[in-house]
Design an enzyme around this catalytic site. Sequence first.
Site, PDB file in Angstrom:
ATOM      1  N   ARG A 103       0.763  -1.138   0.107  1.00 18.77           N
ATOM      2  CA  ARG A 103      -0.068  -0.091  -0.240  1.00 18.77           C
ATOM      3  C   ARG A 103       0.968   1.144  -0.054  1.00 18.77           C
ATOM      4  NH1 ARG A 103      -4.769   0.237   4.431  1.00 18.77           N
ATOM      5  NH2 ARG A 103      -2.682   0.635   5.731  1.00 18.77           N
ATOM      6  N   ASP A 199       0.809  -3.507  12.124  1.00 14.08           N
ATOM      7  CA  ASP A 199       1.300  -3.768  10.477  1.00 14.08           C
ATOM      8  C   ASP A 199       1.750  -5.308  10.519  1.00 14.08           C
ATOM      9  OD1 ASP A 199       3.092  -4.123   8.295  1.00 14.08           O
ATOM     10  OD2 ASP A 199       2.878  -2.043   7.900  1.00 14.08           O
TER      11      ASP A 199
END
Length: 208
Positions: A103, A199
């Site tokens: 991303r 994450d």
Amino acid sequence: MEVIKLNHPLVSHKLTILRDKNTGTKEFREIISELSTIICYEAMKDIKLEDVEIETPICKTKGKKLNEDNFAFIPILRAGTGMLDGLIKVMPNAKIGHIGMYRNEETLKPIPYYFKTPSNLDKREVIVLDPMLATGGSGIDAINKLKEHGAKKIKFLCIIAAPEGIKKMQEAHPDVQIYCADIDEKLNEHGYIVPGLGDAGDRIFGTK
Ligand code: PRP
Ligand code: URA
């Protein structure tokens, strides 16, 4: 299609350890793998088996077997590879493909960088792996590409899904069944799942 979410006290227990910021890389990776195996069992509930004849030490009998060649596991790099060994533990002969994307931190749009899958995707049951379904951008783009390459029967397996990502995925790919260990509250302003686990890629690979 409804999202299928695991509902089991041991899964809740493992998820709590996974979410905890003090959990280290080794345990984090082990739990991702363990939960992936459990999600795999759930996602395989409707698969077709073939009748076979075998002989036990006692007598001849009939059994049912799976043709593992019919399956393609496709982790989305990087974090999806953390789920892969949990699946190949139970189906070691499935074919494996990889889709690379990350991303963009500003736009949250996925940037593709790699695509390699087994042949004859149209004849296989395709299982896409990514621990996090956040905005849905990565999962949707990965499935777009797989469909362009012929995939027809696709399931998406993740550990945590955000309501925003589920909605987008269902709009883009209503034929794709989503399986997850939990559905969280929302996304924050940086596109991270809340409460989430942070994450996933960084925690699996210890990169931060
Ligand atoms: C994470 C995650 C998904 C994606 C989910 O990957 O593993 O691929 O973000 O977000 P989305 O639903 O909003 O697209 P990331 O881009 O951090 O790459 P990595 O796996 O290499 O860490
Ligand atoms: N990707 C992650 O790894 N975690 C999130 O919360 C969202 C996207």
